[in-house]
Write a protein that holds these residues in place. Structure first.
Motif, PDB file in Angstrom:
ATOM      1  N   TYR A  13       0.376  -1.346  -0.367  1.00  0.00           N
ATOM      2  CA  TYR A  13       0.229   0.261  -0.021  1.00  0.00           C
ATOM      3  C   TYR A  13       0.965   1.092   0.139  1.00  0.00           C
ATOM      4  N   THR A  14       2.008   1.501   0.582  1.00  0.00           N
ATOM      5  CA  THR A  14       3.132   1.967   0.321  1.00  0.00           C
ATOM      6  C   THR A  14       4.764   1.963   0.585  1.00  0.00           C
ATOM      7  N   SER A  15       4.845   2.813   0.357  1.00  0.00           N
ATOM      8  CA  SER A  15       6.690   2.872  -0.150  1.00  0.00           C
ATOM      9  C   SER A  15       7.531   1.680   1.681  1.00  0.00           C
ATOM     10  N   HIS A  16       6.467   2.410   2.460  1.00  0.00           N
ATOM     11  CA  HIS A  16       6.961   1.807   3.750  1.00  0.00           C
ATOM     12  C   HIS A  16       6.984   0.071   4.043  1.00  0.00           C
ATOM     13  N   CYS A  17       5.864   0.228   2.935  1.00  0.00           N
ATOM     14  CA  CYS A  17       4.777  -1.252   3.533  1.00  0.00           C
ATOM     15  C   CYS A  17       5.540  -2.541   2.146  1.00  0.00           C
ATOM     16  N   GLN A  18       5.983  -1.029   1.399  1.00  0.00           N
ATOM     17  CA  GLN A  18       7.278  -2.565   0.213  1.00  0.00           C
ATOM     18  C   GLN A  18       8.942  -2.484   1.638  1.00  0.00           C
ATOM     19  N   VAL A  19       8.820  -1.723   1.991  1.00  0.00           N
ATOM     20  CA  VAL A  19      10.274  -2.010   2.819  1.00  0.00           C
ATOM     21  C   VAL A  19       9.893  -3.246   4.167  1.00  0.00           C
ATOM     22  N   ILE A  20       8.913  -3.545   4.829  1.00  0.00           N
ATOM     23  CA  ILE A  20       8.465  -4.539   4.864  1.00  0.00           C
ATOM     24  C   ILE A  20       8.143  -5.632   4.735  1.00  0.00           C
ATOM     25  N   ARG A  21       6.863  -5.780   3.527  1.00  0.00           N
ATOM     26  CA  ARG A  21       6.845  -6.888   2.452  1.00  0.00           C
ATOM     27  C   ARG A  21       8.419  -7.396   1.921  1.00  0.00           C
ATOM     28  N   ASP A  22       9.600  -6.597   2.346  1.00  0.00           N
ATOM     29  CA  ASP A  22      11.217  -7.062   1.228  1.00  0.00           C
ATOM     30  C   ASP A  22      11.568  -7.078   3.123  1.00  0.00           C
ATOM     31  N   GLU A  23      11.372  -7.282   4.176  1.00  0.00           N
ATOM     32  CA  GLU A  23      12.415  -7.669   5.431  1.00  0.00           C
ATOM     33  C   GLU A  23      11.631  -9.033   4.896  1.00  0.00           C
ATOM     34  N   GLY A  24      10.594  -9.873   4.730  1.00  0.00           N
ATOM     35  CA  GLY A  24      10.094 -10.680   5.223  1.00  0.00           C
ATOM     36  C   GLY A  24       9.733 -11.588   6.347  1.00  0.00           C
ATOM     37  N   ALA A  25       9.483 -10.628   7.078  1.00  0.00           N
ATOM     38  CA  ALA A  25       9.798 -11.388   7.955  1.00  0.00           C
ATOM     39  C   ALA A  25       8.676 -12.368   8.955  1.00  0.00           C
ATOM     40  N   HIS A  26       7.151 -11.829   8.124  1.00  0.00           N
ATOM     41  CA  HIS A  26       6.361 -12.526   8.732  1.00  0.00           C
ATOM     42  C   HIS A  26       4.670 -11.820   8.051  1.00  0.00           C
ATOM     43  N   ALA A  27       4.018 -12.756   7.753  1.00  0.00           N
ATOM     44  CA  ALA A  27       2.495 -12.842   6.681  1.00  0.00           C
ATOM     45  C   ALA A  27       2.047 -13.020   7.463  1.00  0.00           C
ATOM     46  N   VAL A  28       0.248 -12.375   7.837  1.00  0.00           N
ATOM     47  CA  VAL A  28      -1.137 -12.611   7.989  1.00  0.00           C
ATOM     48  C   VAL A  28      -1.738 -12.613   6.991  1.00  0.00           C
ATOM     49  N   SER A 192       8.363  -7.761  12.504  1.00  0.00           N
ATOM     50  CA  SER A 192       7.531  -6.826  11.320  1.00  0.00           C
ATOM     51  C   SER A 192       6.122  -7.910  11.362  1.00  0.00           C
ATOM     52  N   SER A 193       5.646  -7.116  10.536  1.00  0.00           N
ATOM     53  CA  SER A 193       4.321  -8.398   9.698  1.00  0.00           C
ATOM     54  C   SER A 193       3.646  -7.650   8.613  1.00  0.00           C
ATOM     55  N   LEU A 194       2.986  -8.630   7.378  1.00  0.00           N
ATOM     56  CA  LEU A 194       2.502  -7.514   6.086  1.00  0.00           C
ATOM     57  C   LEU A 194       1.227  -8.376   6.250  1.00  0.00           C
ATOM     58  N   ASN A 195       0.238  -7.426   6.522  1.00  0.00           N
ATOM     59  CA  ASN A 195      -1.273  -7.755   6.465  1.00  0.00           C
ATOM     60  C   ASN A 195      -2.394  -8.114   4.409  1.00  0.00           C
ATOM     61  N   CYS A 196      -2.143  -9.064   4.669  1.00  0.00           N
ATOM     62  CA  CYS A 196      -1.822  -9.105   3.137  1.00  0.00           C
ATOM     63  C   CYS A 196      -3.871  -9.391   2.715  1.00  0.00           C
ATOM     64  N   TYR A 197      -4.195  -9.390   1.934  1.00  0.00           N
ATOM     65  CA  TYR A 197      -6.074  -8.927   1.151  1.00  0.00           C
ATOM     66  C   TYR A 197      -5.574  -9.529   0.189  1.00  0.00           C
ATOM     67  N   HIS A 198      -7.565  -9.374  -0.430  1.00  0.00           N
ATOM     68  CA  HIS A 198      -7.475  -9.244  -2.063  1.00  0.00           C
ATOM     69  C   HIS A 198      -7.972  -8.204  -2.817  1.00  0.00           C
ATOM     70  N   GLN A 199      -8.390  -7.824  -1.672  1.00  0.00           N
ATOM     71  CA  GLN A 199      -9.088  -5.929  -1.498  1.00  0.00           C
ATOM     72  C   GLN A 199      -7.907  -5.185  -1.023  1.00  0.00           C
ATOM     73  N   LEU A 200      -7.734  -3.861  -0.860  1.00  0.00           N
ATOM     74  CA  LEU A 200      -7.588  -3.028   0.106  1.00  0.00           C
ATOM     75  C   LEU A 200      -8.425  -3.030   0.952  1.00  0.00           C
ATOM     76  N   LEU A 201      -7.547  -2.604   2.228  1.00  0.00           N
ATOM     77  CA  LEU A 201      -8.105  -3.012   3.662  1.00  0.00           C
ATOM     78  C   LEU A 201      -8.450  -2.092   3.601  1.00  0.00           C
ATOM     79  N   PRO A 202     -10.519  -1.583   4.744  1.00  0.00           N
ATOM     80  CA  PRO A 202     -11.430  -0.639   4.418  1.00  0.00           C
ATOM     81  C   PRO A 202     -10.388   0.929   5.198  1.00  0.00           C
ATOM     82  N   LEU A 203     -10.096   0.052   6.311  1.00  0.00           N
ATOM     83  CA  LEU A 203      -9.221   1.243   7.196  1.00  0.00           C
ATOM     84  C   LEU A 203      -7.755   1.891   6.433  1.00  0.00           C
ATOM     85  N   ALA A 204      -7.663   1.587   5.062  1.00  0.00           N
ATOM     86  CA  ALA A 204      -5.524   1.572   5.133  1.00  0.00           C
ATOM     87  C   ALA A 204      -5.691   2.895   5.078  1.00  0.00           C
ATOM     88  N   GLU A 205      -7.110   3.828   4.008  1.00  0.00           N
ATOM     89  CA  GLU A 205      -6.377   4.884   4.149  1.00  0.00           C
ATOM     90  C   GLU A 205      -6.264   6.285   5.624  1.00  0.00           C
TER      91      GLU A 205
END
Length: 236
Positions: A13-28, A192-205
């Motif tokens: 969702y954001t560039s910082h979310c990309q950093v967390i994705r790249d860290e690869g520690a955890h996904a929910v 760290s953790s990346l929350n993954c879903y097939h749609q934009l989280l309703p609270l993301a904005e």
């Protein structure tokens, strides 16, 4: 290991979310009740994708307020309970089968219902805070009201506005899931953790805006993960 049939495209969702994705520690990976998107094969494929990209993966399926949501949509208590039990039985089987096929020792992949977090102190603290914000934070309340309206659009006869009961149940459902959008690391004890879903989280904005207010923790990210055409490895 079970055969995988899908690859996935991933949009942090954001560039910082990309950093967390790249860290690869955890996904929910959230698995919703009553959603035909989550077939047996897709749940397994999502879990396999998670294991390729993260050290640890949690498949968490929603099992709170399901009967109440069916009641809010007009089902009688008996039928609402029966539908909830049937849907949750199938959902539990999909998650359990994915874990058994991909990581039977559960060393990296876990499957659990959302209700399993109810006794978690960090979850409880966030849930209490969200109840307080519903009564005191106009920005959070506005977002929640939009969520209620969006959920019931085309689900009520003649597009009637939601009743007070329908609104309350929908808000309870949203607030039950929201701690995992806010700070999964605090709840599950991961760096760290990346929350993954097939749609934009309703609270993301709201959660990823700048400035004060209700915000996701610095160690929390969100990504939209959707099936990509066969052979397209983007996001893997």
């Amino acid at each position: 290991m079970a055969a995988e049939t899908e690859t996935f495209s991933v949009r942090p969702y954001t560039s910082h979310c990309q950093v967390i994705r790249d860290e690869g520690a955890h996904a929910v990976i959230g698995i919703s009740s009553g959603n035909s998107y989550f077939s047996h094969q897709r749940v397994t494929d999502l879990a396999a994708w998670g294991l390729r990209n993260f050290e640890q993966v949690d498949l968490i399926y929603t099992d709170l307020y399901i009967t109440e949501m069916y009641e809010a949509l007009g089902y009688g208590l008996h039928d609402a309970h029966r539908k909830a039990v049937k849907n949750l039985r199938g959902l539990r089987a999909k998650v359990t089968n994915a874990v058994a096929a991909l990581d039977p020792d559960r060393s990296r992949l876990r499957g659990r219902p959302l209700s399993a977090l109810l006794d978690n102190p960090a979850y409880q603290q966030m849930r209490t805070s969200l109840d307080h914000l519903l009564a005191t934070d106009p920005a959070f309340l506005r977002v929640c009201d939009r969520l209620v309206e969006a959920f019931f659009t085309n689900k009520l006869p003649d597009c009637d506005p939601p009743t007070g009961r329908q609104r309350d149940v929908c808000l309870a459902y949203v607030c039950a899931e929201a701690p995992l959008f806010l700070d999964t690391p605090a709840i599950l004890g991961v760096p760290s953790s990346l929350n993954c879903y097939h749609q934009l989280l309703p609270l993301a904005e709201l959660l990823y805006a700048r400035g004060p207010g209700l915000r996701a923790s610095r160690n929390q990210g969100h990504a939209i993960i959707t099936p990509s055409p066969q052979g397209d490895s983007h996001g893997c």
